[in-house]
Write a protein that holds these residues in place. Sequence first.
Motif, PDB file in Angstrom:
ATOM      1  N   ASP A  24       0.827  -1.214   0.000  1.00 19.34           N
ATOM      2  CA  ASP A  24       0.000   0.000   0.000  1.00 19.34           C
ATOM      3  C   ASP A  24       0.861   1.263   0.000  1.00 19.34           C
ATOM      4  N   LYS A  25       1.950   1.255   0.760  1.00 19.91           N
ATOM      5  CA  LYS A  25       2.844   2.413   0.805  1.00 19.91           C
ATOM      6  C   LYS A  25       3.555   2.595  -0.544  1.00 19.91           C
ATOM      7  N   ILE A  26       3.956   1.489  -1.167  1.00 17.87           N
ATOM      8  CA  ILE A  26       4.593   1.565  -2.490  1.00 17.87           C
ATOM      9  C   ILE A  26       3.618   2.184  -3.494  1.00 17.87           C
ATOM     10  N   LYS A  27       2.355   1.755  -3.440  1.00 15.83           N
ATOM     11  CA  LYS A  27       1.344   2.306  -4.353  1.00 15.83           C
ATOM     12  C   LYS A  27       1.155   3.799  -4.092  1.00 15.83           C
ATOM     13  N   GLU A  28       1.093   4.186  -2.836  1.00 17.58           N
ATOM     14  CA  GLU A  28       0.950   5.601  -2.475  1.00 17.58           C
ATOM     15  C   GLU A  28       2.112   6.424  -3.022  1.00 17.58           C
ATOM     16  N   GLU A  29       3.329   5.908  -2.874  1.00 20.33           N
ATOM     17  CA  GLU A  29       4.520   6.605  -3.366  1.00 20.33           C
ATOM     18  C   GLU A  29       4.536   6.675  -4.896  1.00 20.33           C
ATOM     19  N   ALA A  30       4.115   5.590  -5.556  1.00 24.60           N
ATOM     20  CA  ALA A  30       4.086   5.566  -7.027  1.00 24.60           C
ATOM     21  C   ALA A  30       3.080   6.580  -7.560  1.00 24.60           C
ATOM     22  N   ILE A  31       1.924   6.655  -6.930  1.00 23.74           N
ATOM     23  CA  ILE A  31       0.900   7.613  -7.355  1.00 23.74           C
ATOM     24  C   ILE A  31       1.383   9.041  -7.125  1.00 23.74           C
TER      25      ILE A  31
ATOM     26  N   GLY B 166      -4.115   3.143 -14.260  1.00 22.21           N
ATOM     27  CA  GLY B 166      -4.114   2.186 -13.158  1.00 22.21           C
ATOM     28  C   GLY B 166      -3.270   0.958 -13.463  1.00 22.21           C
ATOM     29  N   ASP B 167      -3.303   0.503 -14.727  1.00 25.14           N
ATOM     30  CA  ASP B 167      -2.491  -0.651 -15.131  1.00 25.14           C
ATOM     31  C   ASP B 167      -1.002  -0.328 -15.043  1.00 25.14           C
ATOM     32  N   GLU B 168      -0.632   0.885 -15.402  1.00 22.22           N
ATOM     33  CA  GLU B 168       0.782   1.283 -15.330  1.00 22.22           C
ATOM     34  C   GLU B 168       1.252   1.378 -13.880  1.00 22.22           C
ATOM     35  N   ILE B 169       0.416   1.894 -12.994  1.00 24.45           N
ATOM     36  CA  ILE B 169       0.746   1.925 -11.562  1.00 24.45           C
ATOM     37  C   ILE B 169       0.886   0.508 -11.036  1.00 24.45           C
ATOM     38  N   ASP B 170      -0.030  -0.384 -11.420  1.00 25.22           N
ATOM     39  CA  ASP B 170       0.050  -1.783 -10.991  1.00 25.22           C
ATOM     40  C   ASP B 170       1.340  -2.440 -11.473  1.00 25.22           C
ATOM     41  N   LYS B 171       1.788  -2.112 -12.689  1.00 23.06           N
ATOM     42  CA  LYS B 171       3.040  -2.667 -13.225  1.00 23.06           C
ATOM     43  C   LYS B 171       4.225  -2.194 -12.393  1.00 23.06           C
ATOM     44  N   ILE B 172       4.228  -0.925 -12.007  1.00 27.17           N
ATOM     45  CA  ILE B 172       5.301  -0.402 -11.150  1.00 27.17           C
ATOM     46  C   ILE B 172       5.332  -1.153  -9.826  1.00 27.17           C
ATOM     47  N   ILE B 173       4.165  -1.376  -9.243  1.00 27.91           N
ATOM     48  CA  ILE B 173       4.091  -2.106  -7.971  1.00 27.91           C
ATOM     49  C   ILE B 173       4.572  -3.542  -8.155  1.00 27.91           C
TER      50      ILE B 173
ATOM     51  N   VAL C 102      12.133  -4.797 -16.812  1.00 25.13           N
ATOM     52  CA  VAL C 102      10.878  -4.719 -17.544  1.00 25.13           C
ATOM     53  C   VAL C 102      11.072  -5.390 -18.898  1.00 25.13           C
ATOM     54  N   GLU C 103       9.981  -5.546 -19.629  1.00 25.20           N
ATOM     55  CA  GLU C 103      10.045  -6.191 -20.927  1.00 25.20           C
ATOM     56  C   GLU C 103      10.912  -5.383 -21.887  1.00 25.20           C
ATOM     57  N   PHE C 104      11.530  -6.078 -22.844  1.00 26.46           N
ATOM     58  CA  PHE C 104      12.344  -5.437 -23.860  1.00 26.46           C
ATOM     59  C   PHE C 104      11.524  -4.374 -24.584  1.00 26.46           C
ATOM     60  N   GLY C 105      12.098  -3.212 -24.745  1.00 24.87           N
ATOM     61  CA  GLY C 105      11.417  -2.115 -25.422  1.00 24.87           C
ATOM     62  C   GLY C 105      10.642  -1.201 -24.498  1.00 24.87           C
ATOM     63  N   MET C 106      10.491  -1.572 -23.240  1.00 28.53           N
ATOM     64  CA  MET C 106       9.743  -0.756 -22.280  1.00 28.53           C
ATOM     65  C   MET C 106      10.665  -0.028 -21.307  1.00 28.53           C
ATOM     66  N   GLU C 107      11.971  -0.056 -21.561  1.00 29.08           N
ATOM     67  CA  GLU C 107      12.931   0.550 -20.655  1.00 29.08           C
ATOM     68  C   GLU C 107      12.858   2.076 -20.729  1.00 29.08           C
ATOM     69  N   VAL C 108      13.095   2.723 -19.587  1.00 33.33           N
ATOM     70  CA  VAL C 108      13.222   4.182 -19.540  1.00 33.33           C
ATOM     71  C   VAL C 108      14.317   4.522 -18.535  1.00 33.33           C
TER      72      VAL C 108
END
Length: 98
Positions: free
Chosen positions: A20-27, A44-51, A63-69
């Motif tokens: 829950d804290k990780i989600k709060e920080e990501a948001i 929401g899907d992108e936040i879930d992926k970060i978590i 992360v998957e190939f091509g999704m790097e930043v």
Amino acid sequence: MATEYVLRMGDGKRVFMTKDKIKEEAIAGAGNAVDYGLVPDLSGDEIDKIIEICTMPGKSVSVEFGMEVPVTHDIGTIRLTATRATAASVSRPAASSV
């Protein structure tokens, strides 16, 4: 008691956070990017992926190939700074043979 996950901050400090804290920080971080970076808000899907990435059990996650930043630019330990004085001392012989 909620499970805590070990994470590292940008300075390398270890912290323990619940999901829950990780989600709060990501948001909150995504909100800062919207405000200061003028980028679109994360879905929401992108936040879930970060978590999902942050709660993976391995020390090295990715992360998957091509999704790097790039998320940081910490090159202090590999940067070589040369000035005229240091460049001259490197290229000049230590002793002259006359």
